[in-house]
Write an enzyme that holds these catalytic residues in place. Sequence first.
Site, PDB file in Angstrom:
ATOM      1  N   GLU A   1      -9.066   3.293   3.422  1.00 40.36           N
ATOM      2  CA  GLU A   1      -8.797   3.237   1.976  1.00 40.36           C
ATOM      3  C   GLU A   1      -7.711   2.239   1.600  1.00 40.36           C
ATOM      4  O   GLU A   1      -7.669   1.753   0.472  1.00 40.36           O
ATOM      5  CB  GLU A   1      -8.411   4.631   1.458  1.00 40.36           C
ATOM      6  CG  GLU A   1      -6.958   5.042   1.628  1.00 40.36           C
ATOM      7  CD  GLU A   1      -6.494   5.120   3.073  1.00 40.36           C
ATOM      8  OE1 GLU A   1      -5.322   4.796   3.338  1.00 40.36           O
ATOM      9  OE2 GLU A   1      -7.292   5.506   3.949  1.00 40.36           O
TER      10      GLU A   1
ATOM     11  N   LYS B   1      -9.305  12.979   8.710  1.00 43.40           N
ATOM     12  CA  LYS B   1      -8.643  12.691   9.971  1.00 43.40           C
ATOM     13  C   LYS B   1      -8.582  13.944  10.849  1.00 43.40           C
ATOM     14  O   LYS B   1      -8.643  15.063  10.337  1.00 43.40           O
ATOM     15  CB  LYS B   1      -7.208  12.222   9.716  1.00 43.40           C
ATOM     16  CG  LYS B   1      -7.071  10.902   8.999  1.00 43.40           C
ATOM     17  CD  LYS B   1      -5.609  10.601   8.741  1.00 43.40           C
ATOM     18  CE  LYS B   1      -5.420   9.276   8.028  1.00 43.40           C
ATOM     19  NZ  LYS B   1      -5.722   8.122   8.886  1.00 43.40           N
TER      20      LYS B   1
ATOM     21  N   ARG C   1      -7.113  -0.879   2.442  1.00 42.58           N
ATOM     22  CA  ARG C   1      -7.603  -2.210   2.077  1.00 42.58           C
ATOM     23  C   ARG C   1      -8.292  -2.193   0.712  1.00 42.58           C
ATOM     24  O   ARG C   1      -8.307  -3.194   0.005  1.00 42.58           O
ATOM     25  CB  ARG C   1      -8.537  -2.731   3.168  1.00 42.58           C
ATOM     26  CG  ARG C   1      -9.827  -1.946   3.352  1.00 42.58           C
ATOM     27  CD  ARG C   1     -10.471  -2.135   4.707  1.00 42.58           C
ATOM     28  NE  ARG C   1      -9.708  -1.453   5.745  1.00 42.58           N
ATOM     29  CZ  ARG C   1     -10.018  -1.482   7.036  1.00 42.58           C
ATOM     30  NH1 ARG C   1     -11.099  -2.147   7.457  1.00 42.58           N
ATOM     31  NH2 ARG C   1      -9.282  -0.848   7.917  1.00 42.58           N
TER      32      ARG C   1
ATOM     33  N   LYS D   1       0.848  -1.189   0.000  1.00 46.99           N
ATOM     34  CA  LYS D   1       0.000   0.000   0.000  1.00 46.99           C
ATOM     35  C   LYS D   1       0.887   1.244   0.000  1.00 46.99           C
ATOM     36  O   LYS D   1       1.751   1.396   0.862  1.00 46.99           O
ATOM     37  CB  LYS D   1      -0.878  -0.003   1.252  1.00 46.99           C
ATOM     38  CG  LYS D   1      -1.582   1.329   1.561  1.00 46.99           C
ATOM     39  CD  LYS D   1      -2.144   1.332   2.976  1.00 46.99           C
ATOM     40  CE  LYS D   1      -2.661   2.714   3.371  1.00 46.99           C
ATOM     41  NZ  LYS D   1      -3.131   2.759   4.766  1.00 46.99           N
TER      42      LYS D   1
ATOM     43  N   ASP E   1     -11.627   6.743   5.140  1.00 51.06           N
ATOM     44  CA  ASP E   1     -10.295   6.644   5.744  1.00 51.06           C
ATOM     45  C   ASP E   1      -9.840   5.197   5.885  1.00 51.06           C
ATOM     46  O   ASP E   1      -8.734   4.934   6.326  1.00 51.06           O
ATOM     47  CB  ASP E   1     -10.285   7.347   7.109  1.00 51.06           C
ATOM     48  CG  ASP E   1      -8.881   7.570   7.639  1.00 51.06           C
ATOM     49  OD1 ASP E   1      -7.944   7.658   6.807  1.00 51.06           O
ATOM     50  OD2 ASP E   1      -8.708   7.663   8.863  1.00 51.06           O
TER      51      ASP E   1
ATOM     52  N   ASP F   1      -2.348  10.605   3.199  1.00 49.59           N
ATOM     53  CA  ASP F   1      -3.687  10.149   3.589  1.00 49.59           C
ATOM     54  C   ASP F   1      -4.348  11.177   4.495  1.00 49.59           C
ATOM     55  O   ASP F   1      -4.108  11.223   5.699  1.00 49.59           O
ATOM     56  CB  ASP F   1      -3.604   8.797   4.292  1.00 49.59           C
ATOM     57  CG  ASP F   1      -4.990   8.261   4.651  1.00 49.59           C
ATOM     58  OD1 ASP F   1      -5.976   8.747   4.060  1.00 49.59           O
ATOM     59  OD2 ASP F   1      -5.068   7.368   5.512  1.00 49.59           O
TER      60      ASP F   1
ATOM     61  N   ASP G   1       2.182   6.978   5.056  1.00 47.52           N
ATOM     62  CA  ASP G   1       1.194   5.963   4.696  1.00 47.52           C
ATOM     63  C   ASP G   1       1.580   5.239   3.405  1.00 47.52           C
ATOM     64  O   ASP G   1       0.884   4.337   2.966  1.00 47.52           O
ATOM     65  CB  ASP G   1      -0.193   6.608   4.558  1.00 47.52           C
ATOM     66  CG  ASP G   1      -1.314   5.650   4.928  1.00 47.52           C
ATOM     67  OD1 ASP G   1      -1.066   4.729   5.728  1.00 47.52           O
ATOM     68  OD2 ASP G   1      -2.441   5.821   4.431  1.00 47.52           O
TER      69      ASP G   1
END
Length: 481
Positions: free
Chosen positions: A328, A256, A330, A244, A326, A249, A267
Site C-alpha cells: 500500500e 500480515k 507505493r 509515507k 499490503d 499497517d 510504518d
Amino acid sequence: MNLHVQKEFPGRGDKIVFVEEGKFQKEGVSPVEFEGKKLSTLLWREPWGRIVYVGIGTHPYKRDTLRKAAGLGVKSLLKIGARDISLDFSPCAEFLPFAAAAVEGAILSSYRFEQFKEQSAQRKNKLEDLRIISGPVSDESLLQKIEKEAQQAVEIADAVNYVRAIGNMPANYITPEVLSQKALELAEKRKTIRVEVFNRERLEKEGFGGLIAVGKGSINEPRLIVLDYAQGESTAQPVLVVGKAITFDSGGISIKPGEHMDEMKYDKMGGCAVLGIVDAVSRLGLPLRLVGIIAAAENMPSGQAYRPGDILQTYGGKTIEVLNTDAEGRIVLADALAYGIKQFNPCLVFDLATLTGACIVAIGKQKAGLFSNREDIAEFLWKQSEDYGDPLWPLPLGDEFDEAISSDVATVKNVGGREGGACTAASFLRKWVGDVPWVHLDIAGPAWITKEYPYLEKGATGFGVRLICRYLMRRIEDKSL
C-alpha cells in the site's frame, strides 16, 4: 539544553574523554582493564565529578565513531544522575573537527520514550548543559566554526528526537488526523512553515484515488499533509520531500502474519521524517524553499477495505491494478508524488518510506536502500551517508523491474513478484516521477531498531532527517541549490 564551547574544563559536573587505543595511561589502571579499544569505557570518580573515558580505537577515525563514543558516554552518565556534561577534546585536539558529530551523538542518546511508564520508573534527570572543551586553541576562527557546527548539530538532533517521539507513539494515539494536527502545531511554533491539510472529502474531490483506497478500510480517515517552508522571498524551484505515513499497517485484506505486527506502528516513519526535515530546516533557517508532503492513512481490513483485483485511479490519471493490499505504501506515495510535482514544479524530489521487507532481505537492517534517476546525486549521498549518520546502499533500477510491474489492465500493477522486490517498488514510484531529479530511500530496515545502539535506544530512529538536512546544507554551501 544549553551548549557551550570553551577552552578549559570549568571544574564541575561530569565529563567524557575520548581515548585513542594504546595511548591511555592512568595510575592504578592496567591495560587489561582499559586501553582505549573502540567503544570500550571506564568510569572514574574525582572529587568534582565523574569521568567516562571512551575508547575510539585506532586510526583512521570517523565522525560516526565520535558520534557513537559521545552517545555511549552520555548514556552512561545520565544513568547515574548526570545533568551537566563536558565533551573534553583537550587531550587530543585532532578530534575537534568531529565535535559536531559528538554533540549530535550526545543529544540523540539523551532521548528516552517514557511517556507511558509510571512516574517512579521514569528517569529523574535530563541533560541540561553540554560543553565542548577544546583545550588551548589559538585559532579563534576555528573555535567559531566548531561552535557554529555544534549548534547546527543540536538543532538537527533535536529535530530527530522530535521525530522519534512521534514515531514511538502507538496507533491508538497517532492516527492520520492526529499526525496532521502535529504538523499544524509545528507551523504554530515555526512561523516560516505553512501547513495545508486535505481531508477525505477534498481527497475524493481532487482525485487522490490511491490514498482514499488504502485508507477507506479504517474508521480513521486518510489525510494529505502539505508543509511549505520558505526563508525570505525565495522564488527558486523548491525541493520536495515526500513521506509515507501508514499510521498502522495490518496489511489490509492481504493481512500480515500476527508476529511482530505491533511494530507496524512504525510504518509511518517516512512521513514522520518529513516533519523532522521541515522542522530542522526551519530551525536552521536555511535559505531555500522546501515542500514536505505526507501521505497518511491507516491500512485496515473491513467491509469497506480495498481488495486484491481492484483498479485504482491516482492523482493525475494513472491507474494501478491491486494484487496485494499490503503493498500500500507505493500507492499512497503515487498520489503524493504526482500532486507535489504538478503543484510545485520542484528541482529535486526525495521520498522516504518503510516500503519493502525485500530491502531488508537484500541489505540488512542498518542501511536504507538508495534509488535515484541521477547517478551524481546517488553517488554523493552514498559516499557521505555514513558520515551523516544515516547509511545508505545503492540498489538498481532497470527495464527488467519495469517489466515485472507491467499490467494487462492498468498503467502498472502494485507488486512484481518475489525477485527484486525493493527494485520493483522503486520502479513503480518512478512512473509518477518522470524526469524530475529524484531520490527514493527505502528505510524499512533502519526506521526503527529492536536493540540499543550506542546513541539510540530501542524504537524509532528518525532515519533520514540528518541525511537530507546535511545534504541540503552542503548544496547551499556549494551554491548549487
